[in-house]
Design a protein around this motif. Structure first.
Motif, PDB file in Angstrom:
ATOM      1  N   LYS A  49       0.823  -1.209   0.000  1.00 58.42           N
ATOM      2  CA  LYS A  49       0.000   0.000   0.000  1.00 58.42           C
ATOM      3  C   LYS A  49       0.861   1.264   0.000  1.00 58.42           C
ATOM      4  N   ASP A  50       2.168   1.076  -0.141  1.00 56.80           N
ATOM      5  CA  ASP A  50       3.104   2.205  -0.143  1.00 56.80           C
ATOM      6  C   ASP A  50       3.800   2.329  -1.486  1.00 56.80           C
ATOM      7  N   ASP A  51       4.007   3.561  -1.935  1.00 59.29           N
ATOM      8  CA  ASP A  51       4.792   3.806  -3.142  1.00 59.29           C
ATOM      9  C   ASP A  51       6.243   3.417  -2.868  1.00 59.29           C
ATOM     10  N   VAL A  52       6.921   2.918  -3.897  1.00 61.43           N
ATOM     11  CA  VAL A  52       8.317   2.500  -3.767  1.00 61.43           C
ATOM     12  C   VAL A  52       9.122   3.206  -4.845  1.00 61.43           C
ATOM     13  N   ARG A  53      10.302   3.680  -4.468  1.00 59.25           N
ATOM     14  CA  ARG A  53      11.198   4.339  -5.423  1.00 59.25           C
ATOM     15  C   ARG A  53      12.488   3.537  -5.535  1.00 59.25           C
ATOM     16  N   ILE A  54      12.771   3.053  -6.747  1.00 60.93           N
ATOM     17  CA  ILE A  54      14.047   2.391  -7.027  1.00 60.93           C
ATOM     18  C   ILE A  54      15.040   3.499  -7.355  1.00 60.93           C
ATOM     19  N   VAL A  55      16.141   3.563  -6.611  1.00 59.58           N
ATOM     20  CA  VAL A  55      17.088   4.660  -6.808  1.00 59.58           C
ATOM     21  C   VAL A  55      18.396   4.219  -7.461  1.00 59.58           C
ATOM     22  N   ALA A  56      18.628   2.918  -7.541  1.00 56.76           N
ATOM     23  CA  ALA A  56      19.877   2.454  -8.160  1.00 56.76           C
ATOM     24  C   ALA A  56      19.808   0.951  -8.368  1.00 56.76           C
ATOM     25  N   ALA A  57      20.760   0.464  -9.148  1.00 55.55           N
ATOM     26  CA  ALA A  57      20.946  -0.972  -9.355  1.00 55.55           C
ATOM     27  C   ALA A  57      22.440  -1.241  -9.361  1.00 55.55           C
ATOM     28  N   GLU A  58      22.825  -2.434  -8.914  1.00 62.39           N
ATOM     29  CA  GLU A  58      24.236  -2.827  -8.878  1.00 62.39           C
ATOM     30  C   GLU A  58      24.394  -4.245  -9.406  1.00 62.39           C
ATOM     31  N   SER A  59      25.514  -4.475 -10.070  1.00 61.39           N
ATOM     32  CA  SER A  59      25.849  -5.813 -10.537  1.00 61.39           C
ATOM     33  C   SER A  59      27.361  -5.978 -10.492  1.00 61.39           C
ATOM     34  N   THR A  65      26.190   0.034 -13.508  1.00 61.83           N
ATOM     35  CA  THR A  65      24.840  -0.513 -13.647  1.00 61.83           C
ATOM     36  C   THR A  65      23.888   0.640 -13.382  1.00 61.83           C
ATOM     37  N   GLU A  66      23.063   0.976 -14.374  1.00 61.06           N
ATOM     38  CA  GLU A  66      22.249   2.187 -14.282  1.00 61.06           C
ATOM     39  C   GLU A  66      20.797   1.915 -14.674  1.00 61.06           C
ATOM     40  N   LEU A  67      19.914   2.714 -14.095  1.00 53.64           N
ATOM     41  CA  LEU A  67      18.513   2.721 -14.495  1.00 53.64           C
ATOM     42  C   LEU A  67      18.397   3.611 -15.719  1.00 53.64           C
ATOM     43  N   HIS A  68      17.737   3.122 -16.764  1.00 49.91           N
ATOM     44  CA  HIS A  68      17.624   3.880 -18.017  1.00 49.91           C
ATOM     45  C   HIS A  68      16.195   3.852 -18.537  1.00 49.91           C
ATOM     46  N   SER A  69      15.930   4.761 -19.457  1.00 47.71           N
ATOM     47  CA  SER A  69      14.659   4.765 -20.181  1.00 47.71           C
ATOM     48  C   SER A  69      14.922   5.183 -21.617  1.00 47.71           C
ATOM     49  N   HIS A  70      13.999   4.814 -22.478  1.00 51.42           N
ATOM     50  CA  HIS A  70      13.981   5.310 -23.856  1.00 51.42           C
ATOM     51  C   HIS A  70      12.776   6.220 -23.979  1.00 51.42           C
ATOM     52  N   LYS A  71      12.976   7.386 -24.558  1.00 51.58           N
ATOM     53  CA  LYS A  71      11.869   8.316 -24.764  1.00 51.58           C
ATOM     54  C   LYS A  71      12.021   8.964 -26.131  1.00 51.58           C
ATOM     55  N   MET A  72      10.893   9.252 -26.739  1.00 51.35           N
ATOM     56  CA  MET A  72      10.914   9.944 -28.027  1.00 51.35           C
ATOM     57  C   MET A  72      11.244  11.420 -27.807  1.00 51.35           C
ATOM     58  N   THR A 120      21.234  -6.225  -7.949  1.00 53.46           N
ATOM     59  CA  THR A 120      20.646  -5.750  -6.703  1.00 53.46           C
ATOM     60  C   THR A 120      19.993  -4.402  -6.935  1.00 53.46           C
ATOM     61  N   LEU A 121      18.723  -4.314  -6.565  1.00 55.28           N
ATOM     62  CA  LEU A 121      17.985  -3.053  -6.635  1.00 55.28           C
ATOM     63  C   LEU A 121      18.113  -2.346  -5.298  1.00 55.28           C
ATOM     64  N   LYS A 122      18.280  -1.023  -5.357  1.00 50.80           N
ATOM     65  CA  LYS A 122      18.373  -0.212  -4.137  1.00 50.80           C
ATOM     66  C   LYS A 122      17.166   0.713  -4.086  1.00 50.80           C
ATOM     67  N   TYR A 123      16.586   0.806  -2.890  1.00 44.31           N
ATOM     68  CA  TYR A 123      15.391   1.623  -2.701  1.00 44.31           C
ATOM     69  C   TYR A 123      15.719   2.869  -1.877  1.00 44.31           C
ATOM     70  N   ASP A 124      14.849   3.867  -1.983  1.00 42.75           N
ATOM     71  CA  ASP A 124      15.111   5.128  -1.288  1.00 42.75           C
ATOM     72  C   ASP A 124      15.016   5.007   0.227  1.00 42.75           C
ATOM     73  N   ASP A 125      14.463   3.911   0.751  1.00 49.23           N
ATOM     74  CA  ASP A 125      14.412   3.734   2.205  1.00 49.23           C
ATOM     75  C   ASP A 125      15.676   3.052   2.732  1.00 49.23           C
ATOM     76  N   GLY A 126      16.658   2.825   1.839  1.00 45.27           N
ATOM     77  CA  GLY A 126      17.923   2.231   2.254  1.00 45.27           C
ATOM     78  C   GLY A 126      17.977   0.717   2.125  1.00 45.27           C
ATOM     79  N   THR A 127      16.863   0.078   1.794  1.00 45.57           N
ATOM     80  CA  THR A 127      16.859  -1.373   1.656  1.00 45.57           C
ATOM     81  C   THR A 127      17.288  -1.778   0.250  1.00 45.57           C
ATOM     82  N   THR A 128      17.598  -3.056   0.105  1.00 49.10           N
ATOM     83  CA  THR A 128      18.003  -3.598  -1.192  1.00 49.10           C
ATOM     84  C   THR A 128      17.251  -4.898  -1.448  1.00 49.10           C
ATOM     85  N   GLN A 129      17.246  -5.303  -2.694  1.00 54.07           N
ATOM     86  CA  GLN A 129      16.629  -6.571  -3.094  1.00 54.07           C
ATOM     87  C   GLN A 129      17.441  -7.140  -4.244  1.00 54.07           C
TER      88      GLN A 129
END
Length: 143
Positions: A49-59, A65-72, A120-129
Motif C-alpha cells: 500500500k506504499d509507493d516504492v522508489r528504485i534509486v539504483a541498481a548494482e551488478s 549498472t544504471e537505471l535507463h529509459s527510452h523516450k521519443m 541488486t535493486l536499491k530503494y530510497d528507504d535504504g533497503t536492497t533486493q
C-alpha cells in the motif's frame, strides 16, 4: 520492559519497512561479440500500500549498472539515465526494450545464453533486493 523497548526499536528500524517488490520475467540480454554493454528487463509489481522508489541498481558483472529509459525526442528515440523509477502502490512497471531497463555498461565478462546473473535493486528507504536474471540470447531463444 527492556524487551518491549527493544521490540519497538526493531519495528521502527528501516529494515522493518523494507520495500520488497514482486519481480518476475527477469531476463538479461546476452551481449553480442564486440559489445561491452547489455540490458536487463523485468516486470516489477508493487503489491503493497506504499509507493516504492528504485534509486539504483548494482551488478558485479559490470563496471556501471544504471537505471535507463527510452523516450521519443521529436523523431528520435533517446536513451536517458534515470535517477530513480517510481513504482506506485498497487501498480506495475515493465522494464522492456524501448522503455525502462537496467543498463549494464563495461561488462567484465561475456553474458552467455542459459546463465544466471544477480542484480541488486536499491530503494530510497535504504533497503536492497537482489534479483536473479536469466541470460537469454535472442538468436538462441528462437531455435
Amino acid at each position: 520492559m527492556k524487551k518491549v523497548i527493544a521490540s519497538l526499536l526493531i519495528a521502527a528500524s528501516p529494515l522493518a519497512f523494507s520495500a520488497q517488490l514482486d519481480i518476475s520475467r527477469a531476463s538479461l540480454k546476452a551481449n553480442t561479440p564486440g559489445s561491452d554493454n547489455t540490458a536487463a528487463y523485468m516486470l516489477v509489481e508493487n503489491m503493497t500500500k506504499d509507493d516504492v522508489r528504485i534509486v539504483a541498481a548494482e551488478s558485479s558483472v559490470a563496471e556501471f549498472t544504471e537505471l535507463h529509459s527510452h523516450k521519443m525526442d521529436g523523431d528520435r528515440m533517446i536513451m536517458r539515465h534515470e535517477k530513480y523509477i517510481d513504482v506506485d502502490a498497487g501498480e506495475a512497471v515493465r522494464f522492456v526494450p524501448n522503455g525502462y531497463h537496467i543498463m549494464l555498461i563495461n561488462l567484465k565478462k561475456r553474458m552467455k545464453h542459459g546463465e544466471q546473473e544477480d542484480i541488486t535493486l536499491k530503494y530510497d528507504d535504504g533497503t536492497t533486493q537482489t534479483v536473479t536474471f536469466e541470460v537469454f540470447d535472442p538468436r538462441k531463444a528462437a531455435e
